[in-house]
Design an enzyme around this catalytic site. Structure first.
Site, mmCIF file in Angstrom:
data_model
loop_
_atom_site.group_PDB
_atom_site.id
_atom_site.type_symbol
_atom_site.label_atom_id
_atom_site.label_comp_id
_atom_site.label_asym_id
_atom_site.label_seq_id
_atom_site.Cartn_x
_atom_site.Cartn_y
_atom_site.Cartn_z
ATOM 1 N N GLY A 23 40.635 75.222 7.226
ATOM 2 C CA GLY A 23 39.212 74.995 7.036
ATOM 3 C C GLY A 23 38.575 76.229 6.432
ATOM 4 O O GLY A 23 39.246 77.225 6.163
ATOM 5 N N GLU A 24 37.276 76.137 6.210
ATOM 6 C CA GLU A 24 36.563 77.274 5.644
ATOM 7 C C GLU A 24 35.312 77.519 6.456
ATOM 8 O O GLU A 24 34.575 76.588 6.775
ATOM 9 C CB GLU A 24 36.217 76.986 4.174
ATOM 10 C CG GLU A 24 35.563 78.183 3.524
ATOM 11 C CD GLU A 24 35.596 78.158 2.015
ATOM 12 O OE1 GLU A 24 36.015 77.126 1.450
ATOM 13 O OE2 GLU A 24 35.178 79.166 1.420
ATOM 14 N N THR A 26 32.057 80.625 7.382
ATOM 15 C CA THR A 26 31.060 81.446 6.709
ATOM 16 C C THR A 26 31.707 82.551 5.877
ATOM 17 O O THR A 26 31.220 82.904 4.817
ATOM 18 C CB THR A 26 30.148 82.108 7.770
ATOM 19 O OG1 THR A 26 29.811 81.125 8.745
ATOM 20 C CG2 THR A 26 28.904 82.682 7.166
ATOM 21 N N GLY A 28 35.078 82.850 4.851
ATOM 22 C CA GLY A 28 36.220 82.564 3.989
ATOM 23 C C GLY A 28 37.123 81.498 4.573
ATOM 24 O O GLY A 28 36.784 80.833 5.557
ATOM 25 N N VAL A 29 38.297 81.383 3.905
ATOM 26 C CA VAL A 29 39.229 80.303 4.244
ATOM 27 C C VAL A 29 40.118 80.707 5.428
ATOM 28 O O VAL A 29 40.438 81.880 5.594
ATOM 29 C CB VAL A 29 40.106 80.010 2.997
ATOM 30 C CG1 VAL A 29 41.179 78.981 3.292
ATOM 31 C CG2 VAL A 29 39.226 79.546 1.853
ATOM 32 N N VAL A 30 40.513 79.719 6.230
ATOM 33 C CA VAL A 30 41.457 79.967 7.320
ATOM 34 C C VAL A 30 42.737 79.162 7.040
ATOM 35 O O VAL A 30 42.670 77.966 6.750
ATOM 36 C CB VAL A 30 40.855 79.548 8.684
ATOM 37 C CG1 VAL A 30 41.834 79.818 9.814
ATOM 38 C CG2 VAL A 30 39.544 80.285 8.948
ATOM 39 N N ASP A 138 27.202 83.856 18.646
ATOM 40 C CA ASP A 138 27.380 82.677 17.792
ATOM 41 C C ASP A 138 28.106 81.584 18.570
ATOM 42 O O ASP A 138 29.011 80.940 18.064
ATOM 43 C CB ASP A 138 28.159 83.051 16.523
ATOM 44 C CG ASP A 138 28.071 81.960 15.461
ATOM 45 O OD1 ASP A 138 27.102 81.171 15.492
ATOM 46 O OD2 ASP A 138 28.979 81.882 14.607
#
Ligand SMILES: Nc1ncnc2c1ncn2[C@@H]1O[C@H](COP(=O)(O)OP(=O)(O)OP(=O)(O)O)[C@@H](O)[C@H]1O
Length: 422
Positions: A23-24, A26, A28-30, A138
């Site tokens: 997934g992506e 805030t 960047g991509v994971v 968060d």
């Protein structure tokens, strides 16, 4: 830095075998990956470091520094961190699912004991952070990851920050709106662990209701939803409220009985919930006190993590995630602020779309959502950051020059980027 980068890129190729994108977020991509050294499945979060390869994203540095220091069964473990091809890579233990997937999965029945278990693990993770003078800041269900053994772990400390230093002022537009405490919505500059307690209360309520309790479509609307649910706070309930920077007077409304919103909850659950939802952050229950509340010692005992119901594994649940999610459910917006409102039209630079930004004093709110557009979580723009003041594009990430960077390296004790450690 270039020789070092080369050294590390070899290491990436040698050590981690990249698999699919998970997934992506805030930053960047994971990716999913296999650590060939340990055989362990890991998740690698690739964080963009800004335009120039020697620019280091300050938020990333902050995240690493904090994560390095946090080790607890209810905190996600940072296994490794390294720069590679201009990006910073953070290697985390791989987690099968997250609490949002559990809440949204209609095949899952959550018993009172299951809810208690999830809340207890959330609070234990937070208690550990708060003891270390770290705020999460968060907290939201998709940042609470769930491992194969059912353990819940707090993740995504990208916005967290040490809060022990004196005179530290925080930016307040960083919290996911639905989980944002009222003091943040009123623009407080100095806030404490109470913001995480409020967010945990929202998550507790969401576990009980299986939908978010307070789904504001703007910051003003968020406060409206809060006040409609718990009653407009009287000055006697929260004496400091009127001095907060963005304070506006809301029309007085009384609170409906909490029981009417949570008909199935136990008395102990409701008592704890109301203490976590206390308006005045100074009177709000602390995470430690919440863990000691009789809700956790009364029956039923919290479910063992390994016996908790399992959501569909990552990927399988993605399609069904937003479908049963109705952002319009929940309490009605009541009271617009008394101060003057102005609505201006802005043109989206990229696609030429027109959208409206509502101006209330010096603060802008995204009127696309006020106008009733979908506020579901599948939006590309994360709700945790109010980008409306920048038009539709996210603000450029702050970067540091190399002099700042070496200063910060010393200051933050970032020995992980020293080659000798490898
Ligand atoms: N340790 C992990 N194991 C498995 N999946 C992960 C892990 N960390 C993140 N993910 C997945 O990768 C995706 C992106 O995560 P990320 O934390 O970057 O952003 P997010 O939580 O989706 O959004 P935001 O950045 O707004 O918090 C999500 O689907 C998340 O569940």
């Amino acid at each position: 830095m270039p020789e070092f980068d080369q050294f590390l890129s070899k290491k990436v190729a040698d050590r981690y075998l990249k698999r699919e994108v998970l997934g992506e977020g805030t930053y960047g991509v994971v990716y999913k990956a296999i650590d060939t050294k340990s055989g362990q499945t890991v998740a690698i979060k690739k964080i963009r470091l800004g335009k120039h390869s020697d620019g280091v994203n300050f938020t990333a540095l902050r995240e690493i520094k904090i994560l390095k220091e946090l080790k607890d069964p209810n905190i996600i473990e940072l296994i490794d961190a390294f720069p590679h091809k201009g990006n910073l890579h953070l290697v985390f233990e791989f987690m099968e699912s997250d609490l949002e997937a559990v809440i949204r999965d209609r095949n899952i029945v959550l018993s009172p004991a299951d809810v208690k278990s999830y809340l207890q693990m959330t609070l234990k993770g937070l208690a550990y952070c708060h003891k270390k003078w770290v705020l999460h800041r968060d907290m939201k269900p998709n940042n609470l990851l769930i491992g194969a053994d059912g353990q819940l772990k707090l993740a995504d400390f990208g916005l967290a920050r040490l809060f022990g230093s004196p005179d530290r002022k925080f930016t307040h537009q960083v919290f996911a709106r639905w989980y944002r405490a009222p003091e943040l919505l009123f623009g407080t500059k100095q806030y404490g662990a109470g913001v995480d307690v409020w967010a945990a209360a929202c998550i507790f309520a969401e576990l009980l209701l299986r939908r978010p309790l307070l789904q504001g479509s703007s910051d003003i609307d968020q406060l409206g939803k809060i006040f409609a649910t718990f009653g407009t706070p009287k000055p006697s309930q929260w004496p400091d409220m009127i001095y907060l920077p963005d304070y506006v007077e809301y029309q007085y409304v009384s609170a409906p009985p909490l029981r009417s919103l949570f008909p199935m909850a136990s008395d102990d659950a409701l008592d704890l919930l109301s203490k976590m939802f206390t308006y005045d952050p100074k009177s709000r229950i602390t995470v430690q006190q919440a863990l000691e509340h009789r809700y956790f010692s009364s029956i039923p005992a919290p479910t063992k993590p390994s016996s908790l119901p399992r959501p569909a594994r990552k990927g399988e649940s993605l399609n069904s995630k937003p479908s049963d999610f109705n952002p319009h459910e929940g309490p009605v917006v009541l009271s617009p602020p008394r101060k003057s409102r102005r609505v201006t039209v802005q043109r989206d630079g990229l696609e030429g779309n027109v959208h409206y930004t509502e101006k209330v004093d010096d603060h802008f709110y995204d009127a696309r959502q006020v106008a009733g557009e979908n506020t579901g979580r599948s939006e590309n723009v994360p709700m945790s950051v109010d980008f409306s003041i920048f038009g539709s594009k996210p603000p450029p990430r702050p970067t540091l020059n190399s002099a700042d960077r070496s200063h910060l390296k010393r200051k933050l004790d970032l020995e992980f980027i020293q080659p000798e450690r490898e």
